[in-house]
Write an enzyme that holds these catalytic residues in place. Structure first.
Site, PDB file in Angstrom:
ATOM      1  N   GLU A  13      -6.245  14.289   2.822  1.00  0.00           N
ATOM      2  CA  GLU A  13      -6.486  13.986   4.252  1.00  0.00           C
ATOM      3  C   GLU A  13      -7.728  13.110   4.384  1.00  0.00           C
ATOM      4  OE1 GLU A  13      -6.731  18.160   4.681  1.00  0.00           O
ATOM      5  OE2 GLU A  13      -8.846  18.121   5.250  1.00  0.00           O
TER       6      GLU A  13
ATOM      7  N   LYS B 275     -11.415  11.683   5.170  1.00  0.00           N
ATOM      8  CA  LYS B 275     -12.776  12.236   5.211  1.00  0.00           C
ATOM      9  C   LYS B 275     -13.439  11.650   6.459  1.00  0.00           C
ATOM     10  CE  LYS B 275     -16.855  12.969   2.371  1.00  0.00           C
ATOM     11  NZ  LYS B 275     -17.839  12.657   3.381  1.00  0.00           N
TER      12      LYS B 275
ATOM     13  N   ASP C 112     -16.044  10.750   9.298  1.00  0.00           N
ATOM     14  CA  ASP C 112     -17.455  10.402   9.154  1.00  0.00           C
ATOM     15  C   ASP C 112     -18.209  10.738  10.434  1.00  0.00           C
ATOM     16  OD1 ASP C 112     -19.662   9.488   7.916  1.00  0.00           O
ATOM     17  OD2 ASP C 112     -19.187   7.352   8.082  1.00  0.00           O
TER      18      ASP C 112
ATOM     19  N   TYR D 168     -10.618  20.970  10.077  1.00  0.00           N
ATOM     20  CA  TYR D 168      -9.843  20.757   8.854  1.00  0.00           C
ATOM     21  C   TYR D 168      -9.928  21.889   7.832  1.00  0.00           C
ATOM     22  CZ  TYR D 168     -14.515  18.954   7.885  1.00  0.00           C
ATOM     23  OH  TYR D 168     -15.871  18.808   7.798  1.00  0.00           O
TER      24      TYR D 168
ATOM     25  N   LYS E 281     -14.475   8.288  -2.067  1.00  0.00           N
ATOM     26  CA  LYS E 281     -15.190   7.447  -1.101  1.00  0.00           C
ATOM     27  C   LYS E 281     -14.647   6.019  -1.118  1.00  0.00           C
ATOM     28  CE  LYS E 281     -19.178   8.715   0.156  1.00  0.00           C
ATOM     29  NZ  LYS E 281     -19.905   9.392   1.179  1.00  0.00           N
TER      30      LYS E 281
ATOM     31  N   CYS F 103     -42.162 -16.414  27.164  1.00  0.00           N
ATOM     32  CA  CYS F 103     -40.730 -16.673  26.995  1.00  0.00           C
ATOM     33  C   CYS F 103     -40.523 -17.842  26.036  1.00  0.00           C
ATOM     34  CB  CYS F 103     -40.092 -16.983  28.350  1.00  0.00           C
ATOM     35  SG  CYS F 103     -38.362 -17.481  28.200  1.00  0.00           S
TER      36      CYS F 103
ATOM     37  N   CYS G 216     -38.816 -20.780  28.538  1.00  0.00           N
ATOM     38  CA  CYS G 216     -39.517 -21.407  29.665  1.00  0.00           C
ATOM     39  C   CYS G 216     -41.026 -21.175  29.609  1.00  0.00           C
ATOM     40  CB  CYS G 216     -38.960 -20.911  30.994  1.00  0.00           C
ATOM     41  SG  CYS G 216     -39.417 -19.206  31.362  1.00  0.00           S
TER      42      CYS G 216
ATOM     43  N   CYS H 155     -38.415 -11.886  30.568  1.00  0.00           N
ATOM     44  CA  CYS H 155     -38.898 -13.085  31.232  1.00  0.00           C
ATOM     45  C   CYS H 155     -38.444 -12.913  32.684  1.00  0.00           C
ATOM     46  CB  CYS H 155     -38.234 -14.305  30.599  1.00  0.00           C
ATOM     47  SG  CYS H 155     -38.326 -15.772  31.622  1.00  0.00           S
TER      48      CYS H 155
ATOM     49  N   CYS I 150     -35.396 -19.475  34.776  1.00  0.00           N
ATOM     50  CA  CYS I 150     -35.485 -19.770  33.334  1.00  0.00           C
ATOM     51  C   CYS I 150     -34.129 -20.282  32.849  1.00  0.00           C
ATOM     52  CB  CYS I 150     -35.884 -18.503  32.581  1.00  0.00           C
ATOM     53  SG  CYS I 150     -35.738 -18.659  30.794  1.00  0.00           S
TER      54      CYS I 150
END
Ligand code: IVH
Length: 700
Positions: free
Chosen positions: A135, A137, A139, A248, A344, A438, A441, A456, A461
């Protein structure tokens, strides 16, 4: 879980309850039916991903149950669907000792490792061929769940494997985990199950977009997001993140007195079937029982190809000896069982060199640092540019130019820098200096308290103007095809396009004469622009790029007014009565509609033929209660409660679920109870009679 017959019965019952609800005749005798029906629809929606009723209908039935329980608290049961909703904050997560230690799995990375595992298993059991259950795995973050007498009594994180944190209230926010399950049908009195809490890729991306929009740092990846969420102290926040769970493993069970071991608990595959039948989301559809390691290797490879297409993250497969008696025989080392192994998949990490950091200006003026790295292939994609989101991320990770960095890319989730590899620094790496001005500008940058993002604030701008136009034409906004980022930038640089209204005044003769623009592409662009004028109001609102106004809020706003410019007259308080509009969002909307330039822009757009009216609202009979909130209490002299509530909504008002400062009017009938007492304590709530309420509606 539900047979065809039962499904049909429950569907019938659902229809009956919906009718009863509409007629206002639901009563406490319907409590059990409501619960069964709600549980069934939660299962259809969350576990099967195949709902059988509209969200609205579900909500109505849920509210009906809530009301019965509010009026008759003695009827509340621990596994009622309403009991997921958390009240208040969690103080601490007490330590929870697992009934059986939560071990981790040994890892394997290639077929040789698996062949080796199989060889050892055969040696230790003396068998010629092993049967495995294979089945995915998952994460995420691992959890343990304890059910006693069919009731979920404890949910815990893995912790150090022996002891975790008790996070039951948070676990109850996960709709794929049943609050009760009929383990007693299998003769089981107590059961400990294991599973993985996940956040699916779509919800993860959506949630991160919201965080970034709010000027907060996004969560690193779905795995951290899931396990981090389990330890949040505000269960309401947990609920918002839409966690899911796969269960599971049955790690422990106690039989009820006089009961024999059920056949479902003689092998792993059948135990997954049992969990599935009990309403859990077990990997029932994903699992495969296979004989011999060659078939296992083949299935693992097949699944790896499917990996990107799955809605959630998996990082490999788990191969388990299927027969429980054989599992016992194989036993475990001090770290992991000998009867299972994780296979894996190829890592989605790589290392590269941080070459430079560029600073980009977004449409709301936010300054985003972007890491430029030496191009590195990860999981089939070449990564060369990675957002660092804000200054804090750079500081927290102590990133320096010249660093070797570990980069991860999880599926279709955007890549991110996990960390700098500090040990391989040479000493000539350079600190990253966040700009004070910025980069486009040159105006001074500002940062609000408690925000991580520098901005900004010069709305002229050029970078912001261009980004606003890009957002306006984008797919989820006005969806003007053929008007990509590059074209917007080009037209802007050439002075052909200065602002959003300019989109509808483009000089197509000039564009047609430009290099790279054939007649067909100009015609298509012209048609796409003309078509966009017909886009519904909510798209236009979203396209305006008002800070904190995403697609959902845009829809709420579009439904609120007859004409977009009506928002000119909305106060902060009125805005806050709208769904999901808190002080911050209201402030931003208010600010937008108080700005003359914005109003002028909207007028120009309307002149160009865009739809600023809400057509539905125009047709509705009235709207006298627009922006106002109501609640009813006690028995009304002439109106049925449900009819009165419908009248509020038809007239543009909103029904609240309880008395709060958001409430404008409490309509009081005979025998009014605690709501009235509470309302009296809040000055801003006006207490009125049915007669006064009817007058409000009929006023022209
Ligand atoms: S079985 C005693 N099955 O992977 C073995 N684990 O390092 C119990 N995981 O901590 C684990 N998907 O959090 C099992 N289908 C699956 C799994 C799974 C993910 C996680 C689990 C465990 C880790 C192993």
């Amino acid at each position: 879980m539900y047979s065809k017959e039962i499904t049909q019965q429950l569907q019938k019952l659902t229809a009956t309850l919906i009718k009863k609800q509409a007629a206002g005749s639901i009563n406490k005798k319907d409590t059990d039916d409501l619960r069964n029906v709600l549980r069934f629809h939660e299962y259809r929606y969350y576990v099967l991903n195949d709902p059988l009723i509209a969200d609205y209908e579900y909500d109505q039935l849920y509210k009906a149950l809530e009301k019965i329980e509010r009026d008759n608290p003695e009827l509340i049961t621990a596994d009622s669907p309403t009991q997921r909703v958390a009240k208040g904050l969690t103080k601490d997560f007490p330590a929870a000792r697992h009934l059986v230690p939560m071990l981790s799995l040994d890892n394997s990375y290639n077929s040789e490792d698996l062949i080796d595992f199989d060889r050892k298993a055969k040696e230790l059991t003396g068998l010629k061929e092993m049967e495995y259950c294979v089945e995915p795995k998952f994460d995420g973050g691992s959890i343990s769940l304890i059910y006693e007498n069919d009731l979920l009594v404890r949910g815990a994180t893995r912790g150090d494997g022996v002891e975790g944190d008790e996070v039951t209230t948070n676990i109850k926010q996960i709709r794929t985990i049943p609050l009760s399950a009929k383990f007693s049908d299998y003769g089981l009195q107590q059961v400990e199950t294991r599973g993985e809490v996940l956040i699916n890729k779509k919800n993860f991306t959506k949630y991160n977009e919201q965080l970034v929009e709010q000027g907060l740092a996004p969560l690193a990846n779905p795995r951290n997001a899931a396990s981090g969420t389990l330890r949040i102290k505000d269960p309401a926040e947990v609920a918002k993140r839409n966690l899911e769970a796969f269960v599971y493993h049955v790690s422990f069970f106690l039989l009820s007195k006089g009961k024999k071991l059920p056949k479902e608990l003689t092998n792993h595959s059948d135990s997954l079937q049992m969990l599935w039948d009990l309403g859990f989301r077990s990997p029932q559809k994903e699992k495969k029982v296979l004989k011999g390691i060659d078939a296992v290797i083949k299935y693992c490879n097949e699944f790896e190809v499917k990996r990107d297409g799955l809605p959630y993250e998996i990082d490999g497969m788990v191969i388990k000896v299927n027969d429980f008696a054989l599992q016992d025989k194989l036993g475990m080392t001090s770290h992991h069982p000998r009867w299972a192994i994780a296979y894996k998949f190829k890592a989605r990490q790589g290392t590269s060199k941080l070459l430079n950091v560029e600073f980009q200006v977004g449409r709301t003026g936010s300054i985003t640092p972007v890491a430029k790295i030496q191009p590195v292939p990860i999981g089939g994609v070449t990564v060369s540019s990675i957002s660092l989101f804000n200054e804090d991320v750079i500081k927290e990770k102590d990133l320096r130019i010249g660093d070797t960095v570990l980069v991860e890319r999880a599926g279709d989730v955007i890549p991110y820098i996990v960390k700098s590899l500090v040990d391989v620094r040479k000493g000539n790496e350079k600190k990253i200096h966040f700009p004070k001005n910025c980069p486009v500008c040159n105006s001074k940058l500002f940062k609000e308290e408690e925000e991580a993002v520098w901005r900004c604030i010069n709305i002229e701008c050029p970078a912001q103007v261009v980004e606003r136009i890009i957002h306006f034409v984008s797919k989820d906004a006005m969806d003007i095809r053929g008007f990509g980022d590059a074209n917007v930038r080009k037209f802007y640089e050439l002075g052909l396009l200065k602002d959003i209204p300019g989109i509808y005044k483009l000089d197509f003769d000039t564009i047609g004469g430009m290099e790279g623009f054939g007649k067909k592409s100009v015609d298509n662009l012209q048609a796409a622009i003309a078509n966009s004028k017909k886009q519904p109001l909510h798209r236009l609102i979203f396209a305006l790029g008002i800070r904190f106004v995403g697609e959902t809020t845009a829809k709420t706003l579009a439904q609120t007014v007859k004409h977009l410019l009506d928002f000119k007259n909305y106060s902060m308080e009125e805005l806050q009565t709208l769904e999901d509009v808190g002080p911050r969002v209201a402030g931003s909307i208010h600010h937008f509609f108080s700005n003359r330039d914005n109003l002028r822009m909207l007028e120009q757009l309307e002149k160009s033929g865009l739809q600023l009216k809400n057509e539905k609202k125009q047709l509705a009979s009235g709207g006298n209660l627009k922006g106002l909130t109501f609640l009813f209490t006690g028995t009304l002299p002439t109106l049925k409660r449900s009819d009165a509530e419908a009248m509020v909504e038809e007239n543009g008002g909103q029904i609240l679920s309880g008395v709060s400062t958001k409430l404008n009017y409490l309509v009081v009938g005979e025998d009014a109870g605690s709501k009235l007492e509470k309302a009296k304590k809040i000055n801003s709530v006006k207490i009125i009679s049915e007669e006064e309420f009817l007058q409000m509606i009929s006023k022209k």
